[in-house]
Design a protein around this motif. Structure first.
Motif, PDB file in Angstrom:
ATOM      1  N   GLU A  10       0.821  -1.209   0.000  1.00  0.00           N
ATOM      2  CA  GLU A  10       0.000   0.000   0.000  1.00  0.00           C
ATOM      3  C   GLU A  10       0.857   1.262   0.000  1.00  0.00           C
ATOM      4  N   LYS A  67       1.964   1.778  -3.549  1.00  0.00           N
ATOM      5  CA  LYS A  67       0.881   2.333  -4.362  1.00  0.00           C
ATOM      6  C   LYS A  67       0.702   3.826  -4.083  1.00  0.00           C
ATOM      7  N   THR A  68       0.780   4.199  -2.816  1.00  0.00           N
ATOM      8  CA  THR A  68       0.632   5.604  -2.447  1.00  0.00           C
ATOM      9  C   THR A  68       1.758   6.447  -3.037  1.00  0.00           C
ATOM     10  N   TRP A 123       1.068   6.919  -6.683  1.00  0.00           N
ATOM     11  CA  TRP A 123      -0.004   7.906  -6.861  1.00  0.00           C
ATOM     12  C   TRP A 123       0.522   9.329  -6.695  1.00  0.00           C
ATOM     13  N   HIS A 160      -2.493  -3.053 -10.692  1.00  0.00           N
ATOM     14  CA  HIS A 160      -3.918  -3.373 -10.662  1.00  0.00           C
ATOM     15  C   HIS A 160      -4.206  -4.730 -11.299  1.00  0.00           C
ATOM     16  N   THR A 212      -3.162  -7.847  -8.948  1.00  0.00           N
ATOM     17  CA  THR A 212      -3.739  -8.041  -7.627  1.00  0.00           C
ATOM     18  C   THR A 212      -4.765  -9.159  -7.714  1.00  0.00           C
TER      19      THR A 212
END
Length: 116
Positions: free
Chosen positions: A2, A5-6, A9, A79, A82
């Motif tokens: 996570e 991913k952050t 982003w 994506h 997953t």
């Protein structure tokens, strides 16, 4: 995962904003860069060097666009790899039965007769 991913982003958003700002800062091909800094064509060379500002802004835009593209592709890769992706309708319960179609052989409206 996570945190990764952050981070992607954040880089994506910053690079998107950078591309927008850098494109808006650039002049068109027919614009005179010297007119921005007052009269005389030598003032633009004094501020940005002999190459002018198009070279720096063009390269900065290309770098920001490359980061934006790379982070978009990274998000797509994450994506698709997953375990949960797409729509899952496996636990949806139906509350009512769907109405059965009516099979009438007679037409619903009268057919007009041909006149002779």
């Amino acid at each position: 995962m996570e945190a990764f991913k952050t981070l992607i982003w954040i880089i994506n958003i910053i690079s998107a904003l950078a591309v927008i700002v850098l494109v808006l800062l650039q002049h068109g091909k027919g614009a005179d860069a010297g007119a921005t800094f007052g009269s005389g064509s030598g003032s633009a060379q004094g501020v940005f060097g002999s190459a002018g500002n198009a070279n720096f802004l063009s390269r900065s835009t290309a770098v920001a666009a490359t980061f934006f593209f790379a982070t978009c592709m990274a998000m797509v890769y994450i994506h698709t790899h997953t375990t949960k992706h797409g729509l899952d309708f496996s636990n949806v319960r139906q509350t009512q039965q769907a109405p059965k179609p009516v099979n009438n052989t007679e037409p619903s409206a009268p057919v007009p007769q041909q006149q002779k």
